[in-house]
Design an enzyme around this catalytic site. Structure first.
Site, mmCIF file in Angstrom:
data_model
loop_
_atom_site.group_PDB
_atom_site.id
_atom_site.type_symbol
_atom_site.label_atom_id
_atom_site.label_comp_id
_atom_site.label_asym_id
_atom_site.label_seq_id
_atom_site.Cartn_x
_atom_site.Cartn_y
_atom_site.Cartn_z
ATOM 1 N N ILE A 95 -18.285 78.628 -55.728
ATOM 2 C CA ILE A 95 -18.435 77.306 -56.345
ATOM 3 C C ILE A 95 -19.866 76.795 -56.162
ATOM 4 O O ILE A 95 -20.462 76.239 -57.090
ATOM 5 C CB ILE A 95 -17.392 76.324 -55.760
ATOM 6 C CG1 ILE A 95 -15.980 76.780 -56.150
ATOM 7 C CG2 ILE A 95 -17.654 74.899 -56.245
ATOM 8 C CD1 ILE A 95 -14.849 76.025 -55.455
ATOM 9 N N SER A 154 -26.870 79.117 -46.515
ATOM 10 C CA SER A 154 -25.673 79.901 -46.233
ATOM 11 C C SER A 154 -25.973 80.650 -44.945
ATOM 12 O O SER A 154 -27.100 80.590 -44.463
ATOM 13 C CB SER A 154 -25.400 80.921 -47.347
ATOM 14 O OG SER A 154 -24.688 80.332 -48.405
ATOM 15 N N ARG A 155 -24.977 81.371 -44.407
ATOM 16 C CA ARG A 155 -25.270 82.073 -43.155
ATOM 17 C C ARG A 155 -26.256 83.213 -43.375
ATOM 18 O O ARG A 155 -26.986 83.586 -42.470
ATOM 19 C CB ARG A 155 -23.968 82.570 -42.524
ATOM 20 C CG ARG A 155 -23.146 81.413 -41.971
ATOM 21 C CD ARG A 155 -21.781 81.829 -41.581
ATOM 22 N NE ARG A 155 -21.016 82.280 -42.740
ATOM 23 C CZ ARG A 155 -19.777 82.702 -42.703
ATOM 24 N NH1 ARG A 155 -19.146 82.746 -41.553
ATOM 25 N NH2 ARG A 155 -19.155 83.079 -43.800
ATOM 26 N N ARG A 208 -14.127 70.130 -48.456
ATOM 27 C CA ARG A 208 -13.028 69.527 -47.709
ATOM 28 C C ARG A 208 -13.604 68.342 -46.954
ATOM 29 O O ARG A 208 -14.771 68.389 -46.537
ATOM 30 C CB ARG A 208 -12.429 70.512 -46.693
ATOM 31 C CG ARG A 208 -11.607 71.634 -47.298
ATOM 32 C CD ARG A 208 -10.254 71.128 -47.793
ATOM 33 N NE ARG A 208 -9.402 72.194 -48.273
ATOM 34 C CZ ARG A 208 -9.287 72.544 -49.560
ATOM 35 N NH1 ARG A 208 -9.983 71.939 -50.487
ATOM 36 N NH2 ARG A 208 -8.462 73.515 -49.909
ATOM 37 N N GLU A 248 -6.619 62.581 -46.322
ATOM 38 C CA GLU A 248 -6.215 62.294 -47.710
ATOM 39 C C GLU A 248 -4.686 62.180 -47.792
ATOM 40 O O GLU A 248 -3.996 62.904 -47.093
ATOM 41 C CB GLU A 248 -6.604 63.452 -48.642
ATOM 42 C CG GLU A 248 -8.056 63.731 -48.739
ATOM 43 C CD GLU A 248 -8.335 65.026 -49.522
ATOM 44 O OE1 GLU A 248 -9.481 65.452 -49.501
ATOM 45 O OE2 GLU A 248 -7.401 65.605 -50.127
ATOM 46 N N HIS A 281 -9.430 63.958 -54.993
ATOM 47 C CA HIS A 281 -9.284 65.417 -54.825
ATOM 48 C C HIS A 281 -8.765 66.044 -56.116
ATOM 49 O O HIS A 281 -7.679 66.620 -56.149
ATOM 50 C CB HIS A 281 -8.357 65.770 -53.648
ATOM 51 C CG HIS A 281 -8.548 67.174 -53.167
ATOM 52 N ND1 HIS A 281 -8.296 67.562 -51.870
ATOM 53 C CD2 HIS A 281 -8.980 68.298 -53.802
ATOM 54 C CE1 HIS A 281 -8.547 68.860 -51.737
ATOM 55 N NE2 HIS A 281 -8.962 69.331 -52.916
HETATM 56 P P1 NAP Z 1 -16.505 80.891 -51.019
HETATM 57 O O1 NAP Z 1 -16.994 81.649 -52.200
HETATM 58 O O2 NAP Z 1 -15.791 81.635 -49.941
HETATM 59 O O3 NAP Z 1 -17.780 80.122 -50.407
HETATM 60 C C1 NAP Z 1 -17.641 79.402 -49.248
HETATM 61 C C2 NAP Z 1 -18.963 79.097 -48.587
HETATM 62 O O4 NAP Z 1 -18.636 78.661 -47.257
HETATM 63 C C3 NAP Z 1 -19.913 80.279 -48.463
HETATM 64 O O5 NAP Z 1 -21.188 79.863 -48.802
HETATM 65 C C4 NAP Z 1 -19.836 80.626 -46.992
HETATM 66 O O6 NAP Z 1 -21.072 80.984 -46.435
HETATM 67 C C5 NAP Z 1 -19.482 79.323 -46.341
HETATM 68 N N1 NAP Z 1 -18.812 79.578 -45.073
HETATM 69 C C6 NAP Z 1 -17.633 80.212 -44.866
HETATM 70 N N2 NAP Z 1 -17.341 80.257 -43.558
HETATM 71 C C7 NAP Z 1 -18.381 79.651 -42.938
HETATM 72 C C8 NAP Z 1 -18.670 79.392 -41.569
HETATM 73 N N3 NAP Z 1 -17.828 79.765 -40.585
HETATM 74 N N4 NAP Z 1 -19.818 78.759 -41.266
HETATM 75 C C9 NAP Z 1 -20.658 78.383 -42.244
HETATM 76 N N5 NAP Z 1 -20.443 78.608 -43.559
HETATM 77 C C10 NAP Z 1 -19.310 79.228 -43.888
HETATM 78 O O7 NAP Z 1 -15.528 79.730 -51.437
HETATM 79 P P2 NAP Z 1 -15.432 78.962 -52.844
HETATM 80 O O8 NAP Z 1 -14.499 79.674 -53.735
HETATM 81 O O9 NAP Z 1 -16.800 78.654 -53.302
HETATM 82 O O10 NAP Z 1 -14.692 77.625 -52.369
HETATM 83 C C11 NAP Z 1 -15.294 76.767 -51.421
HETATM 84 C C12 NAP Z 1 -14.343 75.692 -50.991
HETATM 85 O O11 NAP Z 1 -14.259 74.684 -51.996
HETATM 86 C C13 NAP Z 1 -12.884 76.113 -50.800
HETATM 87 O O12 NAP Z 1 -12.679 76.770 -49.578
HETATM 88 C C14 NAP Z 1 -12.161 74.795 -50.883
HETATM 89 O O13 NAP Z 1 -12.042 74.219 -49.595
HETATM 90 C C15 NAP Z 1 -13.079 73.936 -51.742
HETATM 91 N N6 NAP Z 1 -12.448 73.610 -53.029
HETATM 92 C C16 NAP Z 1 -12.259 72.303 -53.361
HETATM 93 C C17 NAP Z 1 -11.671 71.963 -54.575
HETATM 94 C C18 NAP Z 1 -11.484 70.534 -54.979
HETATM 95 O O14 NAP Z 1 -10.542 70.244 -55.707
HETATM 96 N N7 NAP Z 1 -12.350 69.630 -54.594
HETATM 97 C C19 NAP Z 1 -11.229 72.968 -55.426
HETATM 98 C C20 NAP Z 1 -11.449 74.296 -55.076
HETATM 99 C C21 NAP Z 1 -12.057 74.599 -53.868
HETATM 100 P P3 NAP Z 1 -21.644 82.462 -46.423
HETATM 101 O O15 NAP Z 1 -22.205 82.623 -47.802
HETATM 102 O O16 NAP Z 1 -22.654 82.412 -45.359
HETATM 103 O O17 NAP Z 1 -20.485 83.382 -46.174
#
Ligand code: NAP
Length: 315
Positions: free
Chosen positions: A156, A175-176, A234, A263, A281
């Site tokens: 995202i 990012s990490r 979140r 929430e 949300h």
């Molecule tokens: P993703 O591709 O897995 O990306 C998540 C990001 O979080 C990556 O940049 C990752 O960093 C980072 N991350 C993961 N673990 C971490 C840690 N321990 N410490 C620091 N950074 C960490 O996930 P996505 O598909 O983009 O989704 C992201 C989040 O958006 C979901 O998990 C969800 O909570 C949220 N979301 C919200 C909505 C809404 O309705 N508002 C809808 C969908 C999703 P690295 O690149 O370093 O691995």
């Protein structure tokens, strides 16, 4: 109804329930806590959960279902599920990545635009009759061409950055590890240095224990008094007390928030602020995307029951 026993947890659309009932014997409950009320014979027969929502699903609930082999999450974020407990019990977990990236990124950009260009106030200005009486809306702020920082350049986060680049914004990210990005995007090894370098900060991290408070008071203060924070990840990823303090004191200019602690009963301090765009949300909340999420959830369930590889596994 026929087919394997499935528990559907959460509030589903009729089209999802109908599609599940075509393949499974479905028992629908509102929340994980409601599992205790199911008769023991029914609980013993259950093989899979179709899970929707953000209430915690942990070891205690899993142990109520001794035949459970699969939890198919409706949503990409699976922080409500105790994945370690599932793994320890040999329970597979899946989620619904990618199909929602566009919608969530669209909402992130929309919240920045709404905050900067005062879209909500502008609409109220017209509807309330203020326009003919008071004239122009007070001037607002330019969004294009600023420096944007993305905390978490995952699926995202990348979609948000691609959109912001089209708004002539300079892209920075944390990012990490550095990612393969278009030329000119700047990597920051820590979120404080990212916040110092940019005007607007977008939070696109996963939720869960490891990222709780990741956008700390120090990060928020480093953004500075002209900064806007947008969070679509979140509520847990931001130190919310620090965010509220900064919004109240003017330590940052504003925020666009789709997610919150506790929430939907959010901190009432948010409701008094006129520099925040608040959303319930609803990042993935379009008909198109919610249908796609349901289809992907069911594709994972079908793969589990066919003993095939899950389409989008978490474990
Ligand atoms: P993703 O591709 O897995 O990306 C998540 C990001 O979080 C990556 O940049 C990752 O960093 C980072 N991350 C993961 N673990 C971490 C840690 N321990 N410490 C620091 N950074 C960490 O996930 P996505 O598909 O983009 O989704 C992201 C989040 O958006 C979901 O998990 C969800 O909570 C949220 N979301 C919200 C909505 C809404 O309705 N508002 C809808 C969908 C999703 P690295 O690149 O370093 O691995």
């Amino acid at each position: 109804m026929a087919g394997p026993e499935l528990i559907a947890i959460g509030s589903y659309f009729d089209w999802d329930i109908a599609a599940m009932q075509a393949a499974y014997t479905v028992h629908a409950v509102d929340s994980p806590e409601a599992l205790t009320a199911l008769p023991e014979a029914r609980r013993r027969a259950v093989r899979a959960i179709a899970f929707k929502g953000h209430a915690p699903l942990g070891a205690a609930q899993m142990d109520l279902l001794p035949g459970l082999g699969m939890i198919a999450n409706y949503g990409v974020g699976f922080d409500a599920i105790d994945v370690a407990a599932a793994r320890a019990r040999g329970i597979r977990v899946s989620n619904t990545p990618n199909v929602l990236n566009d919608d969530v990124a669209d909402l992130a950009v929309a919240m920045l635009l709404a905050q900067s260009r005062r879209l909500i106030e502008g609409s109220d200005w017209v509807r309330s009759g203020a326009w003919p009486k008071q004239g122009e809306l007070p001037l607002n702020r330019k969004a294009s061409g600023r420096r944007a920082g993305i905390v978490g350049l995952g699926r995202i986060g990348r979609e948000i950055a691609d959109r912001l680049a089209a708004f002539k914004m300079e892209i920075h990210y944390h990012s990490r590890t550095p990612k393969d990005t278009p030329a000119g995007w700047t990597y920051h090894a820590d979120p404080v240095s990212l916040a110092r370098a940019v005007d607007d900060l977008f939070v696109a991290l996963v939720g869960g224990a490891e990222t709780t408070g990741y956008v700390s008071r120090e990060v928020i203060e480093a953004l500075g008094p002209d900064g806007v924070i947008v969070n679509i990840s979140r509520g847990s990823t931001i130190d919310e007390a620090a965010l509220l303090d900064a919004l109240e004191s003017g330590a940052i200019r504003g925020a666009g928030l789709d997610v919150f602690h506790n929430e939907p009963n959010i901190d009432p301090r948010f409701l008094k602020l006129d520099n925040v765009v608040l959303q319930p949300h609803q990042g993935s909340g379009t008909i198109e995307t919610r249908k796609a999420m349901g289809e992907l959830q069911r594709a994972n369930l079908a793969a589990f029951f066919a003993e095939e590889a899950l389409v989008t596994p978490v474990t």
